[in-house]
Design a protein around this motif. Structure first.
Motif, short mmCIF file in Angstrom:
data_model
loop_
_atom_site.label_atom_id
_atom_site.label_comp_id
_atom_site.label_asym_id
_atom_site.label_seq_id
_atom_site.Cartn_x
_atom_site.Cartn_y
_atom_site.Cartn_z
N VAL A 69 0.85 -1.19 0.00
CA VAL A 69 0.00 0.00 0.00
C VAL A 69 0.88 1.24 0.00
CG1 VAL A 69 -1.90 -1.15 1.22
CG2 VAL A 69 -0.13 0.07 2.53
N ASP A 70 0.28 2.38 -0.35
CA ASP A 70 0.91 3.68 -0.11
C ASP A 70 0.61 4.08 1.33
OD1 ASP A 70 1.82 3.97 -2.75
OD2 ASP A 70 -0.10 4.82 -3.39
N GLY A 71 1.62 4.56 2.04
CA GLY A 71 1.36 4.95 3.43
C GLY A 71 2.63 5.31 4.16
N TRP A 72 2.71 4.79 5.40
CA TRP A 72 3.80 5.11 6.31
C TRP A 72 4.35 3.84 6.92
CZ3 TRP A 72 4.91 10.21 6.14
CH2 TRP A 72 3.89 11.08 5.72
N ALA A 73 5.66 3.63 6.78
CA ALA A 73 6.33 2.54 7.49
C ALA A 73 6.72 3.08 8.86
CB ALA A 73 7.56 2.08 6.73
N VAL A 74 6.13 2.52 9.91
CA VAL A 74 6.32 3.08 11.25
C VAL A 74 7.06 2.10 12.14
CG1 VAL A 74 4.18 4.41 10.99
CG2 VAL A 74 4.11 2.18 12.14
N ARG A 75 7.68 2.67 13.19
CA ARG A 75 8.32 1.85 14.20
C ARG A 75 7.77 2.26 15.56
NH1 ARG A 75 14.38 -0.35 15.30
NH2 ARG A 75 14.09 -0.79 17.52
N GLY A 76 7.27 1.25 16.32
CA GLY A 76 6.76 1.51 17.66
C GLY A 76 5.41 2.20 17.62
N GLU A 77 5.04 2.82 18.73
CA GLU A 77 3.74 3.47 18.87
C GLU A 77 3.81 4.90 18.36
OE1 GLU A 77 1.03 1.89 19.92
OE2 GLU A 77 2.20 0.06 20.16
N GLY A 78 2.66 5.43 17.91
CA GLY A 78 2.58 6.79 17.42
C GLY A 78 2.20 7.76 18.53
N PRO A 79 2.15 9.04 18.18
CA PRO A 79 2.43 9.60 16.86
C PRO A 79 3.91 9.47 16.49
CG PRO A 79 2.07 11.36 18.43
CD PRO A 79 1.77 10.09 19.17
N TRP A 80 4.14 9.56 15.14
CA TRP A 80 5.48 9.27 14.63
C TRP A 80 6.09 10.50 13.96
CZ3 TRP A 80 1.21 6.11 13.71
CH2 TRP A 80 1.21 4.84 14.36
N ASP A 81 7.35 10.68 14.20
CA ASP A 81 8.10 11.74 13.53
C ASP A 81 8.53 11.25 12.14
OD1 ASP A 81 8.09 13.65 15.65
OD2 ASP A 81 9.64 12.46 16.66
N VAL A 82 8.30 12.05 11.11
CA VAL A 82 8.68 11.70 9.75
C VAL A 82 10.18 11.93 9.56
CG1 VAL A 82 8.29 12.14 7.31
CG2 VAL A 82 6.37 12.31 8.91
N VAL A 83 10.88 10.87 9.17
CA VAL A 83 12.34 10.97 9.02
C VAL A 83 12.81 10.67 7.59
CG1 VAL A 83 12.77 10.42 11.45
CG2 VAL A 83 12.65 8.56 9.76
N GLY A 84 11.85 10.53 6.67
CA GLY A 84 12.29 10.28 5.30
C GLY A 84 11.18 9.74 4.43
N ARG A 85 11.56 9.32 3.24
CA ARG A 85 10.62 8.78 2.25
C ARG A 85 11.30 7.61 1.54
NH1 ARG A 85 8.38 12.55 -2.56
NH2 ARG A 85 6.85 13.13 -0.98
N VAL A 86 10.49 6.55 1.22
CA VAL A 86 11.00 5.38 0.50
C VAL A 86 10.16 5.19 -0.76
CG1 VAL A 86 11.54 2.93 0.57
CG2 VAL A 86 11.64 4.29 2.67
N LEU A 87 10.81 5.21 -1.93
CA LEU A 87 10.14 4.97 -3.20
C LEU A 87 10.58 3.63 -3.75
CD1 LEU A 87 10.46 8.50 -4.82
CD2 LEU A 87 8.55 7.57 -3.48
N ALA A 88 9.77 3.08 -4.64
CA ALA A 88 10.13 1.81 -5.27
C ALA A 88 11.44 1.97 -6.02
CB ALA A 88 9.03 1.36 -6.22
N GLY A 89 12.29 0.95 -5.90
CA GLY A 89 13.56 0.96 -6.58
C GLY A 89 14.72 1.40 -5.73
#
Length: 419
Positions: A69-89
């Motif tokens: 899916v399109d979304g957010w890869a998260v670690r642990g409980e939220g709320p989550w701080d955005v630390v980057g972006r991952v695209l296919a490839g």
């Protein structure tokens, strides 16, 4: 052996005809024993060929954890701080701290350390830019090996190559496939009475098999060039011997039309005798289609070639194709013996006594029923043009309405799937 001696030998009484199912089995076995060599071809050039080796994966499928899916890869409980972006490839950096996330696209590699993927439509952002939401309990990514593990056999040798298989092979990392060389076929049309253009008349009939048989052969996966179709061949024994000898130079299979009887201008049998051929099948107990034959020749180079003698009547010739040529080609390409589907007769079909009756039918695939068609004489093609195949009425059976019978489907284009 001289042509005169061969002609005399051909007058010896023919053996009793082989049963239809026995003939198919015998022909398939000799084809398989002479299976064509394997070669490696680029994926784009394999459609209609046959796998010479099993198709296996070069890597796990998928090869890495992949977001579905399109979304957010998260670690642990939220709320989550955005630390980057991952695209296919791309290969992402790991998520090392709880409470962090990266935006992720469908098909992108899931970062190491991810505990969940939150769908974009089920997320929101706080005033300070952090991501909130509740991930679904089931993982929203595909695990490595979910479809297949590295080295796993996906399809066996003998599988016809079609667009779906080509796509699967590409996803497995293959650039080429080992496939059987496609059979090269030729056609010799016999009969001085045949016209090759215009309407029939004045005792002469239009050749319907010269244009049609190559198309049927291509649907069985053969290569047939326009130069491989010769005829009408003159109704003399020397002309037949010369034409067949020439056709056998390059072809794996030569089909002939007409001349399978022992009449005054039927020269196929003495021609085969003159060329040293051995009969695999010499006449088959089937109606229509009698007589038909398949012969085998071994050249000085050790290469095996085959001659299929098709009757001159058009529908009978197609019966010979589905009866003898189809199983032979299955063997030559290393495919399994075709398994015939079954259907329920919607109307009665007459039996032919001790002969197998191949009756043209139209199939209702939704209902699983076979409906006999009209205009089915040996010399007629009108019924064939509207049919899907032949219902098999075995010797000694009545072919009553409601009976479950095998059906020989007419050949499709390479890669097409039957019902």
């Amino acid at each position: 052996m001289s042509t005169e001696t061969a002609a005399a030998a051909a007058q010896v009484a023919a053996p009793p005809p082989a049963g239809w199912e026995e003939a198919r089995s015998r022909v398939y076995a000799v084809g398989l024993a002479a299976a064509l060599p394997a070669l490696r071809r680029p994926l784009a050039d394999t459609d209609g060929h046959t796998l010479a080796e099993p198709l296996t994966t070069r890597t796990d499928l998928p090869a890495f954890p992949t977001s579905s899916v399109d979304g957010w890869a998260v670690r642990g409980e939220g709320p989550w701080d955005v630390v980057g972006r991952v695209l296919a490839g791309n290969t992402p950096a790991p998520l090392t701290a709880d409470g962090t996330t990266v935006e992720i696209a469908t098909g992108a590699m899931v970062p190491e350390g991810t505990t969940a993927v939150l769908r974009i439509e089920e997320s929101s952002r706080t005033a300070d830019g952090r991501v909130t939401g509740t991930p679904r309990p089931q993982p929203e990514w595909r695990e490595p090996g979910e479809e297949a593990y590295a080295g796993e056999e996906l399809l066996p040798a003998g599988t016809p190559v079609d667009p779906a298989l080509i796509g699967l092979a590409a996803s497995c990392g293959h650039d080429q496939l080992p496939v059987r060389r496609q059979p090269r076929a030729a056609l010799l049309v016999f009969g001085d009475e045949l016209l090759t253009a215009g309407p029939p008349g004045a005792g002469r009939v239009r050749d319907a098999l010269g244009p049609a048989v190559p198309a049927w052969l291509r649907r069985y996966g053969c290569q047939v060039r326009s130069s491989d179709v010769v005829g009408p061949v003159a109704d003399t024994l020397p002309a037949h011997v010369a034409a067949l000898r020439s056709a056998l130079t390059n072809a794996d299979l030569v089909c002939t039309t007409g001349g399978t009887m022992h009449g005054p201008v039927d020269h196929l049998h003495p021609t085969l005798e003159a060329l040293g051929a051995d009969y695999v099948v010499n006449t088959v107990a089937v109606r229509p289609g009698f007589p038909m034959l398949l012969a085998r020749l071994v050249g000085a180079d050790g290469r095996v070639r085959f001659v299929a003698g098709l009757p001159g009547n058009p529908q009978s010739a197609i019966v010979a194709l589905v009866s003898l040529v189809a199983p032979l080609l299955a063997g030559l390409t290393g495919r399994p013996m075709p398994v015939l589907p079954h259907a329920t007769l919607a109307e009665p079909v007459p039996s032919r006594g001790d002969y197998t009756h191949l009756a043209l039918v139209r199939l209702d695939r939704a209902a699983g029923t076979a409906h006999p068609v009209r205009h089915v004489g040996s010399a007629m093609l009108r019924g064939l043009a509207g049919a899907d195949g032949f219902a098999v009425i075995r010797p000694g059976t009545t072919g009553e309405a409601g009976a479950r019978v095998p059906v020989v489907p007419l050949p499709l284009l390479p890669g097409e799937r039957s019902w």
